[in-house]
Design a protein around this motif. Structure first.
Motif, PDB file in Angstrom:
ATOM      1  N   THR A 140       0.660  -1.461   0.027  1.00  0.00           N
ATOM      2  CA  THR A 140       0.086  -0.111   0.221  1.00  0.00           C
ATOM      3  C   THR A 140       1.426   1.596   0.279  1.00  0.00           C
ATOM      4  N   THR A 141      -0.099   2.180  -0.350  1.00  0.00           N
ATOM      5  CA  THR A 141       0.620   4.263  -0.359  1.00  0.00           C
ATOM      6  C   THR A 141       0.283   4.686   1.243  1.00  0.00           C
ATOM      7  N   PRO A 142       0.383   5.516   1.429  1.00  0.00           N
ATOM      8  CA  PRO A 142       0.341   6.567   2.618  1.00  0.00           C
ATOM      9  C   PRO A 142      -0.771   6.772   2.123  1.00  0.00           C
ATOM     10  N   ASP A 143      -1.635   7.775   0.998  1.00  0.00           N
ATOM     11  CA  ASP A 143      -2.862   7.795   0.499  1.00  0.00           C
ATOM     12  C   ASP A 143      -4.013   7.126   1.066  1.00  0.00           C
ATOM     13  N   GLU A 144      -3.298   5.761   0.157  1.00  0.00           N
ATOM     14  CA  GLU A 144      -4.549   4.675  -0.213  1.00  0.00           C
ATOM     15  C   GLU A 144      -4.530   4.062   1.342  1.00  0.00           C
ATOM     16  N   ILE A 145      -3.732   3.597   2.253  1.00  0.00           N
ATOM     17  CA  ILE A 145      -3.958   3.414   3.316  1.00  0.00           C
ATOM     18  C   ILE A 145      -4.860   4.178   4.288  1.00  0.00           C
ATOM     19  N   TYR A 146      -4.645   5.544   4.583  1.00  0.00           N
ATOM     20  CA  TYR A 146      -5.308   6.844   5.323  1.00  0.00           C
ATOM     21  C   TYR A 146      -7.123   6.202   4.881  1.00  0.00           C
ATOM     22  N   ASP A 147      -7.031   6.340   3.699  1.00  0.00           N
ATOM     23  CA  ASP A 147      -8.133   6.788   3.303  1.00  0.00           C
ATOM     24  C   ASP A 147      -8.628   5.292   3.129  1.00  0.00           C
ATOM     25  N   LEU A 148      -8.632   4.240   3.420  1.00  0.00           N
ATOM     26  CA  LEU A 148      -9.020   2.902   3.531  1.00  0.00           C
ATOM     27  C   LEU A 148      -9.339   2.524   5.768  1.00  0.00           C
ATOM     28  N   PHE A 149      -8.248   3.047   6.510  1.00  0.00           N
ATOM     29  CA  PHE A 149      -8.618   3.499   7.354  1.00  0.00           C
ATOM     30  C   PHE A 149     -10.069   4.541   7.802  1.00  0.00           C
TER      31      PHE A 149
END
Ligand code: KIV
Ligand code: ZN
Length: 535
Positions: free
Chosen positions: A184-193
């Motif tokens: 994953t990437t920081p933006d993607e995981i932020y969005d997922l959480f």
């Protein structure tokens, strides 16, 4: 949300879940014995992590025993065992965790399409049924249950919500969302959480947790992004060890929260000054040295060689340091003397060694120092004392290695031995023959007999380096003498003399620092010879 501290805003508590002894230990080259795991658990306890994942009890009798002993002998953190979503594993984990003050069973089950198909051969209903059954059972056998949706990052979002909801309904208190493959990437995981925290029902009594792998070098950045989005538990390992490229490095997360309170208003329960001891213990125990430039715990993390940097640090450490070495449990920064060092650093080090040299002498020493540094890279104290003494006309009061011979008898009935000749300006040449477990150990024993020092080897690293058609061995050693650590370094053409010379170098540093004479005895209060000649 964990963001910069607004006026009067209460900090959010972030829990640290340490998996050094499970995810870390299962990586090739990092295995530890039960006793070693127990010692490491002690270091983690001193550090103050909230949860210690002590192993995967059902994986082997050794793992079960490690979990049991840690549960029995470690006070403070919650003790956790990993478990597959099976009755068999859960019962073994529960049994091993029985002695724990607070116990947690950590159940994992793959939820992504590739895990369901290629590994589990289960459809989504079967996965949900297994989560429901295993989490419910585990809640009856320990204090709390964590559920991990393995490969969560590559799981369809709607199904991930269903899986986590099911675990929460069955009683899981921690919902872990692992990036099992470090994708994953920081933006993607932020969005997922953000998405999961908004969508998962029944999770009022649960916290969300992040577990990131470092395959693309983003484990720490991704964990931070998850925390910013609402994760309340961070999973990671000391020195970032773990499967493949490793886990999120816990020491980095800890120091980010401690150093950037303006960005992350996180309340953490750790004692940062226990980071360095834990990191060194792990490196030593597993035989995996920490890379020199590793953030926070690498040997260079607080070391400065460039002249401009050294000048700044000597005036005010904050010029080039955003953290203090003592914050992580190191004593003082290290000004490395090398070809990039300037006169300020040279004068400061000379002063620490007891030499007050005037500007003219400093200028002369500096010229020879640069020539030597070009050849050796890093300059040891003993070499510096030689230089200063040469310029001031005094013989240096240190031991030097003149000769070493040894017998390395592998598998034979004869004991390895070494004959070592050292030279000292006051005692002349002295030879000793000693035996040992191996020839280099025998040589170290001989040096101890000659110098009168008793030392134990804490670290010894020998690297073969080559440039411009010449190959050398560089030996770095750390000796413990009278409870203090002394480093030694040498660069020569071969392994054996490099190791022995580094040992002698460390003894010389100890003698200077502990004010001992050539016999290892304490010197009288002042040393007129050195002061007079050097002044
Ligand atoms: O990486 C992973 O998915 C794991 C789980 C067992 C949590 O280590
Ligand atoms: Zn993992």
């Amino acid at each position: 949300m964990v963001t910069g501290k607004a006026k009067g805003e209460k900090a959010t508590e972030i829990m640290f879940f340490d998996t050094t002894l499970r995810d870390g230990e299962q990586a090739p080259g990092f295995s530890m014995s039960v006793e070693e795991k127990l010692m490491m658990a002690g270091a983690l306890c001193d550090l103050g992590v909230d949860v210690i994942e002590a192993g995967f009890a059902a994986a082997s009798p050794g793992d079960a025993e490690a979990v049991r002993r840690i549960a029995l002998e470690t006070e403070g953190p919650t003790i956790c065992s990993l478990s597959r979503a099976s009755e068999h594993d859960i019962k073994i984990a529960a049994q091993a965790l029985k002695p724990a003050g607070k116990s947690r069973i950590h159940i994992f089950l793959g939820t992504s399409p590739i895990h369901r198909k290629a590994k589990l051969n289960m459809d989504t209903d079967e996965v949900l049924a297994a989560i429901e059954h295993s989490v419910s059972l585990a809640t009856t056998l320990c204090d709390e249950v964590e559920f991990s949706a393995e490969d969560a990052i590559r799981t369809e979002r709607d199904f991930l919500v269903e899986a986590l909801e099911c675990a929460a309904r069955a009683g899981a208190r921690v919902l872990n969302v692992p990036d099992t493959v470090g994708y994953t990437t920081p933006d993607e995981i932020y969005d997922l959480f953000k998405f999961l925290i908004a969508k998962v029902n029944n999770a009022d009594n649960a916290i969300f947790s992040t577990h990131c792998h470092d395959d693309l070098g983003m484990a720490v950045a991704n964990s931070l992004a998850a925390v910013r989005a609402g994760a309340r538990q961070v999973e990671g390992a000391i020195n970032g060890i773990g499967e493949r490229a490793g886990n999120c490095a816990l020491e980095e997360m800890i120091m980010i929260f401690a150093t950037r309170k303006d960005v992350f208003n996180a309340q953490i329960n750790v004692d940062t000054s226990k980071i360095y001891p834990a990191s060194r213990m792990l490196a030593k125990m597993t035989g995996n040295p920490v890379p020199r430039n590793k953030a926070i715990v690498g040997r260079n993390a607080f070391a400065h060689e460039a002249g401009i940097h050294q000048h700044g640090v000597l005036n005010d450490r904050r010029t080039y340091e955003i953290m203090r070495p003592e914050d992580i449990g190191l004593s003082g920064n290290a000004l490395i003397l090398g070809k990039h060092s300037g006169k300020h650093a040279l004068a400061a080090r000379a002063k620490e060694l007891g030499f007050e040299i005037d500007d003219d002498r400093l200028a002369a020493v500096f010229v020879s120092f640069k020539v030597l540094a070009d050849e050796f890279g890093e300059i040891a104290d003993a070499q510096l004392i030689d230089l200063i003494s040469g310029v001031t006309g005094t013989a240096s009061a240190v031991w030097s290695l003149k000769r070493v011979e040894m017998r390395a008898a592998y598998g034979a009935q004869v004991e390895p031995f070494a004959r070592v000749e050292l030279e000292h300006p006051e005692r002349g040449a002295v030879t000793d023959i000693a035996t040992g477990e191996g020839p280099i150990h025998a040589a170290f024993n001989a040096v101890q007999h000659i110098t009168g020092f008793t030392a134990s080897v804490e670290e010894l690293e020998i690297n073969h380096v080559g440039a411009k058609g010449r190959t050398d061995c560089i030996a770095d050693i750390v000796l413990r003498i009278d409870g203090q650590l002394f480093v030694g370094r040498s660069r020569t053409r071969d392994v054996i003399p490099a190791g022995v010379e580094a040992y002698v170098d460390a003894i010389n540093r100890a003698a200077a620092s502990l004010n001992r004479d050539a016999f290892g005895q304490e010197k009288p209060a002042t040393d007129p010879g050195k002061t007079k000649d050097a002044a």
